[in-house]
Scaffold this motif. Structure first.
Motif, PDB file in Angstrom:
ATOM      1  N   LEU A  27       1.687  -0.426 -40.598  1.00 59.97           N
ATOM      2  CA  LEU A  27       1.994   0.888 -41.163  1.00 59.97           C
ATOM      3  C   LEU A  27       1.489   1.996 -40.253  1.00 59.97           C
ATOM      4  O   LEU A  27       0.280   2.268 -40.203  1.00 59.97           O
ATOM      5  CB  LEU A  27       1.382   1.004 -42.557  1.00 59.97           C
ATOM      6  CG  LEU A  27       1.785  -0.100 -43.547  1.00 59.97           C
ATOM      7  CD1 LEU A  27       0.990   0.016 -44.823  1.00 59.97           C
ATOM      8  CD2 LEU A  27       3.275  -0.044 -43.816  1.00 59.97           C
ATOM      9  N   GLU A  28       2.395   2.644 -39.575  1.00 55.44           N
ATOM     10  CA  GLU A  28       2.062   3.669 -38.586  1.00 55.44           C
ATOM     11  C   GLU A  28       1.313   4.859 -39.194  1.00 55.44           C
ATOM     12  O   GLU A  28       0.397   5.394 -38.581  1.00 55.44           O
ATOM     13  CB  GLU A  28       3.347   4.158 -37.903  1.00 55.44           C
ATOM     14  CG  GLU A  28       3.100   5.056 -36.717  1.00 55.44           C
ATOM     15  CD  GLU A  28       2.388   4.370 -35.563  1.00 55.44           C
ATOM     16  OE1 GLU A  28       1.549   5.017 -34.920  1.00 55.44           O
ATOM     17  OE2 GLU A  28       2.662   3.182 -35.322  1.00 55.44           O
ATOM     18  N   ASN A  29       1.683   5.272 -40.400  1.00 53.14           N
ATOM     19  CA  ASN A  29       1.102   6.476 -40.990  1.00 53.14           C
ATOM     20  C   ASN A  29       0.113   6.206 -42.120  1.00 53.14           C
ATOM     21  O   ASN A  29      -0.244   7.117 -42.856  1.00 53.14           O
ATOM     22  CB  ASN A  29       2.209   7.397 -41.505  1.00 53.14           C
ATOM     23  CG  ASN A  29       3.027   7.974 -40.387  1.00 53.14           C
ATOM     24  OD1 ASN A  29       2.486   8.411 -39.380  1.00 53.14           O
ATOM     25  ND2 ASN A  29       4.336   7.959 -40.529  1.00 53.14           N
ATOM     26  N   ALA A  30      -0.348   4.971 -42.254  1.00 54.36           N
ATOM     27  CA  ALA A  30      -1.249   4.629 -43.356  1.00 54.36           C
ATOM     28  C   ALA A  30      -2.704   4.758 -42.950  1.00 54.36           C
ATOM     29  O   ALA A  30      -3.081   4.489 -41.812  1.00 54.36           O
ATOM     30  CB  ALA A  30      -0.974   3.210 -43.833  1.00 54.36           C
TER      31      ALA A  30
ATOM     32  N   LYS B 129      -3.645   4.592 -39.090  1.00 53.55           N
ATOM     33  CA  LYS B 129      -4.414   5.841 -39.141  1.00 53.55           C
ATOM     34  C   LYS B 129      -5.692   5.690 -39.962  1.00 53.55           C
ATOM     35  O   LYS B 129      -6.248   6.661 -40.460  1.00 53.55           O
ATOM     36  CB  LYS B 129      -3.540   6.982 -39.669  1.00 53.55           C
ATOM     37  CG  LYS B 129      -2.447   7.355 -38.679  1.00 53.55           C
ATOM     38  CD  LYS B 129      -1.726   8.602 -39.084  1.00 53.55           C
ATOM     39  CE  LYS B 129      -0.687   8.959 -38.020  1.00 53.55           C
ATOM     40  NZ  LYS B 129       0.143  10.083 -38.440  1.00 53.55           N
ATOM     41  N   ASP B 130      -6.176   4.461 -40.054  1.00 58.42           N
ATOM     42  CA  ASP B 130      -7.438   4.199 -40.746  1.00 58.42           C
ATOM     43  C   ASP B 130      -8.582   4.729 -39.888  1.00 58.42           C
ATOM     44  O   ASP B 130      -8.798   4.255 -38.777  1.00 58.42           O
ATOM     45  CB  ASP B 130      -7.596   2.693 -40.977  1.00 58.42           C
ATOM     46  CG  ASP B 130      -8.776   2.337 -41.859  1.00 58.42           C
ATOM     47  OD1 ASP B 130      -9.708   3.162 -41.985  1.00 58.42           O
ATOM     48  OD2 ASP B 130      -8.766   1.221 -42.398  1.00 58.42           O
ATOM     49  N   ILE B 131      -9.316   5.722 -40.405  1.00 58.55           N
ATOM     50  CA  ILE B 131     -10.442   6.269 -39.642  1.00 58.55           C
ATOM     51  C   ILE B 131     -11.755   5.595 -40.031  1.00 58.55           C
ATOM     52  O   ILE B 131     -12.774   5.814 -39.394  1.00 58.55           O
ATOM     53  CB  ILE B 131     -10.564   7.803 -39.802  1.00 58.55           C
ATOM     54  CG1 ILE B 131     -10.792   8.185 -41.269  1.00 58.55           C
ATOM     55  CG2 ILE B 131      -9.325   8.500 -39.243  1.00 58.55           C
ATOM     56  CD1 ILE B 131     -11.162   9.643 -41.480  1.00 58.55           C
ATOM     57  N   ASN B 132     -11.737   4.772 -41.076  1.00 60.99           N
ATOM     58  CA  ASN B 132     -12.928   4.059 -41.525  1.00 60.99           C
ATOM     59  C   ASN B 132     -13.082   2.741 -40.763  1.00 60.99           C
ATOM     60  O   ASN B 132     -14.142   2.463 -40.214  1.00 60.99           O
ATOM     61  CB  ASN B 132     -12.837   3.804 -43.025  1.00 60.99           C
ATOM     62  CG  ASN B 132     -14.080   3.156 -43.580  1.00 60.99           C
ATOM     63  OD1 ASN B 132     -15.179   3.388 -43.111  1.00 60.99           O
ATOM     64  ND2 ASN B 132     -13.907   2.337 -44.594  1.00 60.99           N
TER      65      ASN B 132
ATOM     66  N   THR C 142     -12.424  12.157 -47.272  1.00 57.52           N
ATOM     67  CA  THR C 142     -12.211  12.046 -45.832  1.00 57.52           C
ATOM     68  C   THR C 142     -11.729  10.654 -45.444  1.00 57.52           C
ATOM     69  O   THR C 142     -10.795  10.506 -44.658  1.00 57.52           O
ATOM     70  CB  THR C 142     -13.522  12.371 -45.071  1.00 57.52           C
ATOM     71  OG1 THR C 142     -13.924  13.702 -45.411  1.00 57.52           O
ATOM     72  CG2 THR C 142     -13.325  12.261 -43.570  1.00 57.52           C
ATOM     73  N   LEU C 143     -12.348   9.619 -46.001  1.00 60.02           N
ATOM     74  CA  LEU C 143     -12.034   8.247 -45.600  1.00 60.02           C
ATOM     75  C   LEU C 143     -10.794   7.673 -46.264  1.00 60.02           C
ATOM     76  O   LEU C 143     -10.117   6.830 -45.680  1.00 60.02           O
ATOM     77  CB  LEU C 143     -13.225   7.330 -45.883  1.00 60.02           C
ATOM     78  CG  LEU C 143     -14.489   7.599 -45.085  1.00 60.02           C
ATOM     79  CD1 LEU C 143     -15.608   6.671 -45.545  1.00 60.02           C
ATOM     80  CD2 LEU C 143     -14.244   7.462 -43.595  1.00 60.02           C
TER      81      LEU C 143
END
Length: 93
Positions: A35-38, A8-11, A58-59
């Protein structure tokens, strides 16, 4: 090279970063954890305080479902194991 995938890394989106690296170095890379939720800040410990609404918040804030109390020790132990296996083990010819 030891890698941890934070799904879940948006950066640094995994498909353009860690998964692209993995595809390029298949025999020399090792996925330590997937890691699915990291998110991007998953390995920061402790997580620093963020100004509300900041780009840092946010990041780097934890996505919903990331349990820092459980996951940080798991991440740290995985990294320790990787280094012990690669730095303390006799060199393989």
């Amino acid at each position: 090279l030891g890698l941890i995938i934070a799904r879940k890394d948006i950066n640094q989106k995994p498909q353009f970063h860690v998964l692209a690296i993995t595809n390029s170095c298949k025999t020399n890379c090792e996925i330590l954890l997937d890691l699915e939720n990291a998110g991007h800040g998953a390995m920061l410990s402790p997580i620093p305080p963020f100004k509300k609404g900041s780009i840092e918040q946010t990041l780097l804030s934890d996505p919903i479902g990331f349990d820092r109390e459980i996951m940080i020790p798991k991440i740290n132990n995985s990294i320790i194991d990787f280094f012990e296996n690669h730095l303390l083990s006799p060199m393989k010819n």
